[in-house]
Design a protein around this motif. Structure first.
Motif, short mmCIF file in Angstrom:
data_model
loop_
_atom_site.label_atom_id
_atom_site.label_comp_id
_atom_site.label_asym_id
_atom_site.label_seq_id
_atom_site.Cartn_x
_atom_site.Cartn_y
_atom_site.Cartn_z
N VAL A 21 3.97 35.09 -13.89
CA VAL A 21 4.31 35.49 -12.38
C VAL A 21 5.39 36.51 -12.43
O VAL A 21 6.30 36.38 -13.43
CB VAL A 21 4.73 34.30 -11.63
CG1 VAL A 21 5.51 34.49 -10.32
CG2 VAL A 21 3.84 33.01 -11.48
N GLN A 22 5.08 37.59 -11.75
CA GLN A 22 6.23 38.53 -11.67
C GLN A 22 6.75 38.76 -10.02
O GLN A 22 5.71 38.58 -9.07
CB GLN A 22 5.54 39.89 -12.07
CG GLN A 22 5.30 39.97 -13.64
CD GLN A 22 5.06 41.26 -13.97
OE1 GLN A 22 4.35 41.93 -13.33
NE2 GLN A 22 5.52 41.49 -15.41
N LEU A 23 7.56 39.31 -9.93
CA LEU A 23 8.21 39.76 -8.31
C LEU A 23 8.53 41.24 -8.51
O LEU A 23 9.48 41.53 -9.36
CB LEU A 23 9.55 39.05 -8.13
CG LEU A 23 9.35 37.53 -7.98
CD1 LEU A 23 10.81 36.81 -7.54
CD2 LEU A 23 8.30 37.04 -6.63
N CYS B 265 9.50 42.45 -1.33
CA CYS B 265 9.40 41.65 -2.61
C CYS B 265 8.13 40.92 -2.79
O CYS B 265 7.83 39.95 -2.06
CB CYS B 265 10.44 40.70 -2.85
SG CYS B 265 10.49 39.90 -4.60
N ALA C 207 5.02 38.73 -4.86
CA ALA C 207 4.86 38.05 -6.22
C ALA C 207 3.44 38.23 -6.56
O ALA C 207 2.63 38.22 -5.69
CB ALA C 207 5.14 36.57 -5.71
N ILE D 146 -0.33 31.85 -9.20
CA ILE D 146 0.45 31.34 -7.99
C ILE D 146 -0.26 30.11 -7.35
O ILE D 146 -1.23 30.28 -6.74
CB ILE D 146 0.96 32.22 -7.04
CG1 ILE D 146 1.76 33.32 -8.02
CG2 ILE D 146 1.61 31.35 -6.03
CD1 ILE D 146 2.19 34.45 -6.79
N ILE E 72 4.43 28.37 -3.60
CA ILE E 72 5.70 29.25 -3.16
C ILE E 72 6.58 28.47 -2.18
O ILE E 72 6.20 28.21 -1.19
CB ILE E 72 5.46 30.55 -2.74
CG1 ILE E 72 4.41 31.49 -3.85
CG2 ILE E 72 6.67 31.28 -2.56
CD1 ILE E 72 4.18 33.02 -3.39
N ASN F 29 1.81 36.67 -0.19
CA ASN F 29 2.97 36.27 -1.24
C ASN F 29 4.17 37.37 -1.19
O ASN F 29 4.56 37.81 -2.23
CB ASN F 29 2.42 36.17 -2.82
CG ASN F 29 1.07 35.04 -2.83
OD1 ASN F 29 1.35 33.94 -1.95
ND2 ASN F 29 0.53 35.37 -3.57
N ILE G 80 8.34 29.39 -7.42
CA ILE G 80 6.71 29.59 -7.64
C ILE G 80 6.56 28.61 -8.63
O ILE G 80 7.22 28.66 -9.88
CB ILE G 80 6.62 31.04 -7.88
CG1 ILE G 80 7.04 31.96 -6.86
CG2 ILE G 80 4.86 31.06 -8.23
CD1 ILE G 80 6.63 33.55 -7.23
N TYR H 223 12.26 32.26 -10.07
CA TYR H 223 11.95 33.73 -10.85
C TYR H 223 12.74 34.74 -9.94
O TYR H 223 13.15 34.67 -8.71
CB TYR H 223 10.33 34.14 -10.50
CG TYR H 223 9.42 33.26 -11.57
CD1 TYR H 223 8.94 32.20 -10.81
CD2 TYR H 223 8.90 33.73 -12.66
CE1 TYR H 223 8.01 31.28 -11.51
CE2 TYR H 223 8.24 32.88 -13.41
CZ TYR H 223 7.50 31.71 -12.87
OH TYR H 223 6.74 30.92 -13.42
#
Length: 114
Positions: free
Chosen positions: A1-3, A21, A23, A27, A30, A75, A98, A103
Motif C-alpha cells: 500500500v502506498q499513499l 492523497c 492510496a 486495499i 479504508i 481511495n 488501510i 500509512y
C-alpha cells in the motif's frame, strides 16, 4: 500500500490550495483518513480527520477555513484550504488506516507568503 500526496505549493496569504492523497495497492478496507502538518521547528500536528462514515474533525486553528473530504471510489482524501495564513506554512502529510494499518504519505510542502 502506498499513499501519494500532491497539491502543495506557494500561495499568497488569503489564497487557496487543495491537497490530494491517493492510496494504491492491495486495499480491502479504508477507515479514517487524515492530514497532519509539521512546521519548521515544531512537532507534527493533526489538522483534520474524516471517518469512514464521513464525519470530519479539525484542529481549532483551521476550523472554518479547511475542509477535508474523501472519495471512496478513488481511495482518495482531499484537503481544501481556504483563507490561508503564513502560519499554515508546513509540510502536510496524509495518513490513512488501510487494512487496519496506518500509512503515511510522503509529505507535500505548503508555503504561504507574500
Amino acid at each position: 500500500v502506498q499513499l501519494q500526496a500532491s497539491g502543495g505549493g506557494l500561495v499568497r496569504p488569503g489564497g487557496s490550495l487543495r491537497l490530494s492523497c491517493a492510496a494504491s495497492g492491495v486495499i480491502f478496507s479504508i477507515d479514517a483518513l487524515g492530514w497532519y502538518r509539521q512546521a519548521p521547528g515544531k512537532q507534527r500536528e493533526l489538522v483534520a480527520v474524516i471517518t469512514s462514515g464521513g464525519k470530519a474533525n479539525y484542529v481549532d486553528s483551521v476550523e472554518g477555513r479547511f475542509a477535508v473530504s474523501r472519495d471512496n471510489a478513488k481511495n482518495t482524501v482531499y484537503l481544501q484550504m481556504n483563507s490561508l495564513k503564513p502560519e499554515d506554512t508546513a509540510v502536510y502529510y496524509c495518513n490513512a488506516e488501510i487494512n487496519r494499518y496506518r500509512y503515511w504519505g510522503q509529505g507535500t510542502l505548503v508555503t504561504v507568503s507574500s
